[in-house]
Design an enzyme around this catalytic site. Structure first.
Site, PDB file in Angstrom:
ATOM      1  CE1 TYR A 103      -4.102  -1.560  -0.199  1.00  0.00           C
ATOM      2  CE2 TYR A 103      -3.416  -2.849   1.687  1.00  0.00           C
ATOM      3  CZ  TYR A 103      -4.298  -2.619   0.653  1.00  0.00           C
ATOM      4  OH  TYR A 103      -5.359  -3.446   0.462  1.00  0.00           O
ATOM      5  CD  GLU A 196       2.932 -29.716  11.877  1.00  0.00           C
ATOM      6  OE1 GLU A 196       3.580 -30.775  12.017  1.00  0.00           O
ATOM      7  OE2 GLU A 196       2.055 -29.562  11.012  1.00  0.00           O
ATOM      8  CG  ASP A 248       0.795 -33.363  12.486  1.00  0.00           C
ATOM      9  OD1 ASP A 248       0.773 -33.532  13.717  1.00  0.00           O
ATOM     10  OD2 ASP A 248      -0.021 -32.642  11.859  1.00  0.00           O
TER      11      ASP A 248
END
Lengths: 360, 581
Positions: A103, A196, A248
């Site tokens: 912006y 995680e 995981d």
């Protein structure tokens, strides 16, 4: 406190580099030339994995961008503007985001077409100046968190010299610009455990993993933001803390760990974001078998990803190859939460000690 | 009981006024104005002075008739009409001066009278005509048309002294119409007429008193067309019969040469031989004097040597040839004995020596006439018609006309070489105008002209429009949204109109081909122009980009480097410039 990397020293260097960049272009124009720059090419053909540095690096190919070229002049101007913008930020010790950059350009009539274009210019600036955008105070939106006995000293404006212990808040402390730019004062911990997912991070705090294992806990929140990767690097380098990464048990989790360890191709132009000595400590494919974890079938996408990783130079190590093969053999994956099958504290009481012993 | 009756031509067109363009009040007022303007322009073309055409359309003062009755007054400075023809020229349908083979706007002798006839049937008022051919007298007539008999009724006739030797014609009559709705078409018609007649001053005062003036920009007029003979390819049995009845020629070769376009001795003989209209004697029947005449003619002939006749041919040798020949007529005989001599040469020789006999044209039987016409179409030895009977506008005048009425940024015009369809010569002129005052619409504007008449109706059926639509304009960098006018002018002794209303041109392959080639030519030139324009625009944009960004680079670098003064980038900007404005 072995290798202290002074944050303020680095800031000075960043400002110096930005100034030099401007001065170089200024000089070119004074000599009556169209300003130009030369920087390493970030094309796929010029990205190589370096076993010595243990991360991706850029090759010798360089690109020359000249403002004489009608197609280059707009991005060239945007790059110079971005340097100017970063310089002003760093000088005034303000921070901003990639979205802000997008912006802000509009106010200077050098508007970007879209966010990716603006991001790519910032990456160009990283390449030219040789520092990550976080070093000139442009941060990403995603934030991760840290908890544990580490005392830091702020360098951000208004907090200069103030000290803070990262165990002060039970939800952990966000790794934002203030933490990132802080100097390390002291710690009693022996290791870093990066996790995680947020749920498990909170469980670890509740179960006092930090005390039981004398560890600093870091929440990655999926793929770790670069600020966190750099922070983990500092914890490892400056405080010489070993780093364990828990994710995981699937190809995506593996890769979260790998990016912390060996970095990504996208960041081949940057250094100090990788922690080559960090360890992926689970969940492994063999854990799914050994602990008889509740598991899901691997999807075709998961399998495709595993085959990709198998060929990836970063995955050359024995552990990685062994686990990939195992995943492909059992065709199963498991989440960290799968341990809850054996009770909520099983992961802390049983799995974690065994695992840390195994990895060590 | 079924009754049969005869109607006059005027009655026919009265009953079928649609086919002449007098369908409704809107169309009728447009058609009336247009027919009379065209007559006026034809008349001024003939007089050889730059055209002045004055048109005034006003409400008829006769209040009994209502608002939709107008008075139309059209005047010109043309050649005028001989006094004795005035009543018929305006009071009789299908009477005119344009049934000749040369290019003119009018062709049917119908339009002007139809307008007057329409006026009469809608208002029942006479038409007033003033005309002089530049003699010492000016004639004034008040006429009506006896529709059933197709005859003028002269109501009044006065003669004035013409002191100033004025020549021209003024016509004034009343008619029903709807000007407010016809106005756009009328103005468009006048504008396009002015475009294609840049040497004319056209003044139009409309019922609201508004003055529209189309001023000439040149006094140069296109060369006037010459009257021409019919071309053999374009002749039908009826024409042939008429010619054969009125001719005073005694032999067919003379007949061919006198009445047809570009037929000379050689061609007439070759054709008649081809068509089987030539008879020659059996060589065996030749008398002694005939033989010596033939030998003399051969000796006199210039075609000697290898491909001609032998040098010293004696009467004796000839007699010997004749005795031994198998041929039954002289042409064959000559061909077999003088191999290598062209047939046309033999025919000419025999013709000159008086050995060729043909029927007298007036004695041709009707089956022979039909055969003659048929063979004319089959024979491929006729020369193409020349274009002296045509009067195309010419590239210069076309350019001037377009500049004057459209004020474009760019014009390209092209005139094709004369060509023919069915024995009628024609010339296609094409032009493309781009930009300037031409508005950008959704589609390209198409201006169609035939014999310098703008065609405004039935655009979709017109051959030119079909050709334009079939072309791949993108190839020429043209897109429909561009401000472009495409102009096609076809001039011919016989424009292949599809209707009496002269609104669109029929699909003739020869015409289509010429139109296509003409359009391609101008389209290519436009493409060059557009390419160049695009290049200039691109360069300008390029320079704009440099002028926008270089100062910014300078400013930001100055700030970064912590300098006070910005570097001088004027030199850089100047070097980015590829051309001067």
């Amino acid at each position: 406190m072995k290798t202290k990397i002074s944050v303020s020293e680095k800031k000075k260097e960043v400002l110096e580099n930005l100034r030099n960049f401007g001065a170089r272009l200024y000089g070119q124009m004074e000599e009556g030339a169209f300003p130009w720059i030369k920087m390493p090419s970030r094309s796929i053909q010029n990205i190589f994995y370096s076993p010595e540095v243990r991360q991706y690096i850029l090759g010798d190919k360089a690109v020359r961008r000249s403002s004489r070229n009608i197609r280059h002049i707009r991005p060239f101007t945007q790059l110079v503007w971005a340097a100017y913008f970063a310089y002003e930020l760093a000088k005034n010790r303000k921070t901003s985001t990639l979205r802000d950059v997008y912006y802000s350009a509009q106010a200077f009539d050098v508007a970007f077409k879209d966010q990716p274009e603006s991001n790519s210019i910032i990456t160009d600036l990283e390449t030219v100046v040789g520092f990550a955008r976080e070093d000139f105070n442009v941060f990403p939106e995603e934030r991760s968190a840290i908890f544990g006995d580490l005392t830091i000293e702020y360098t951000v404006r208004g907090y200069e010299g103030r000290q803070y212990n990262l165990m002060s808040h039970p939800d952990g402390v966000m790794i934002g610009p203030a933490i990132t730019s802080a100097e390390f004062v002291k710690t009693s911990t022996d290791m870093v455990i990066a996790i995680e997912k947020g749920g498990l991070f909170t469980r670890f705090i509740e179960e006092e993993v930090h005390k039981k294992f004398n560890a600093l806990l870091v929440l990655l929140g999926g793929q770790a933001p670069r600020a966190s990767r750099h922070f983990i690097y500092r914890l490892n380098k400056e405080l010489e803390l070993p780093v364990h990464i828990f994710t995981d048990g699937d190809p995506w989790g593996m890769h979260i760990a790998m990016v912390i360890i060996s970095g990504s191709a996208n960041a081949a132009h940057l250094r100090d974001l990788t922690t080559p000595d960090a360890r992926w400590s689970g969940v492994w494919a063999t854990d799914i078998v050994d602990y008889r974890l509740p598991s899901d079938e691997l999807t075709p996408v998961d399998i495709k990803r595993l085959y990709e990783l198998q060929k990836d130079p970063r995955y050359k190590g024995d552990l990685w190859q062994k686990e990939i093969k195992k995943f492909l053999k059992i065709r199963k994956k498991a989440e960290q939460e799968a341990f809850s099958r054996y009770g909520l504290t099983y992961i802390v009481d049983k799995y974690l000690p065994e695992k840390l012993k195994e990895v060590a | 009981m079924v009754t049969f009756e005869e109607i006059s031509p005027a009655d026919f067109f009265y009953r079928n006024r649609d086919i002449a363009g007098f369908t409704n009040p809107v169309r009728a007022i447009f058609s009336a104005l247009r027919e009379l303007v065209e007559n006026a322009l034809d008349a001024t073309d003939l007089s050889g002075v730059p055209s002045e055409v004055y048109i005034r359309l006003s409400h008829d003062n006769d209040t009994e008739l209502g608002d939709d009755v107008y008075r139309l007054r059209i005047g010109d400075n043309g050649c005028g009409i001989p006094a004795r023809h005035i009543p018929s020229a305006f009071g009789q349908v299908l009477f005119g001066s344009k049934y000749k083979l040369k290019q003119a706007r009018g062709t049917f002798g119908l339009g002007g009278t139809m307008a007057i006839l329409y006026g009469q049937i809608t208002t029942h008022k006479p038409v007033n005509i003033v005309s002089s051919t530049g003699t010492s007298r000016i004639y004034k007539y008040a006429l009506m048309i006896d529709i059933q008999r197709n005859r003028p009724l002269i109501l009044d006739r006065t003669i004035q002294i013409n002191k100033e030797q004025w020549h021209g014609t003024f016509i004034e009559f009343s008619l029903e119409g709807d000007y407010s709705r016809a106005m756009p078409k009328i103005l468009e018609y006048l504008k396009q007429t002015a475009l294609v007649t840049p040497y004319a001053n056209i003044t139009f005062v409309d019922p609201k008193g508004r003055l529209y003036k189309f001023t000439r920009v040149t006094t140069k007029t296109p060369p006037p067309p010459k009257e021409t003979l019919p071309h053999p390819y374009g002749v039908d049995v009826e024409t042939m019969q008429r010619l054969q009845r009125i001719t005073d020629c005694q032999t067919m070769p003379d007949f061919m040469q006198k009445h047809f376009h570009r037929v000379g001795e050689t061609i007439s003989l070759s054709f008649l031989d081809f068509a089987g209209f030539i008879r020659t004697s059996d060589p065996k029947n030749l008398k002694g004097e005939d033989i010596s005449r033939l030998v003399k003619a051969i000796k006199k002939n210039k075609k000697k040597g290898k491909n001609g006749f032998s040098h010293n041919l004696s009467v004796k040798e000839m007699q010997h040839f004749i005795r031994n020949t198998q041929s039954g007529n002289l042409v064959d005989f000559m061909k077999t004995h003088f191999k290598g001599v062209e047939k046309s040469v033999i025919l000419r020789l025999l013709h000159a020596a008086g050995f060729i006999r043909t029927k007298a044209p007036r004695k041709l039987r009707s089956d022979e006439i039909v055969k003659l016409v048929r063979m004319m179409k089959k024979f491929d030895g006729f020369l193409p018609p020349d274009a002296s009977c045509l009067s195309p506008l010419g590239e210069d005048l076309l350019k001037v006309g377009i500049l004057k009425e459209l004020k474009p940024e760019y014009i390209v015009v092209s005139q094709r070489k004369p060509s023919t369809y069915s024995g009628h010569p024609f010339i296609v002129e094409t032009a493309i105008a781009y930009g300037g005052d031409i508005p950008a619409k959704d589609d390209i504007l198409i201006y169609r002209f035939a014999n310098r008449i703008p065609l405004l109706y039935d655009e979709a059926s017109d051959i030119c429009v079909k050709v334009i639509r079939s072309m791949n304009w993108r190839r020429y960098k043209v897109s429909p949204s561009m401000p472009i006018v495409i102009l096609v002018h076809i001039c011919s002794t016989k424009v292949p109109y599809k209707t009496v209303g002269k609104e669109f041109i029929a699909d003739r392959p020869e015409v289509k081909k010429e139109v296509l080639n003409g359009l391609r030519e101008v389209a290519r030139q436009l493409q060059h122009f557009l390419t160049k324009k695009e290049y200039v625009a691109r360069e300008r944009r390029r320079l704009d980009v440099f002028s926008k960004y270089l100062p910014k680079i300078a400013k930001f670098s100055t700030n970064l480097a912590g300098k006070e003064k910005e570097p001088n980038i004027k030199v850089l900007l100047r070097s980015a410039r590829k051309f001067e404005d």
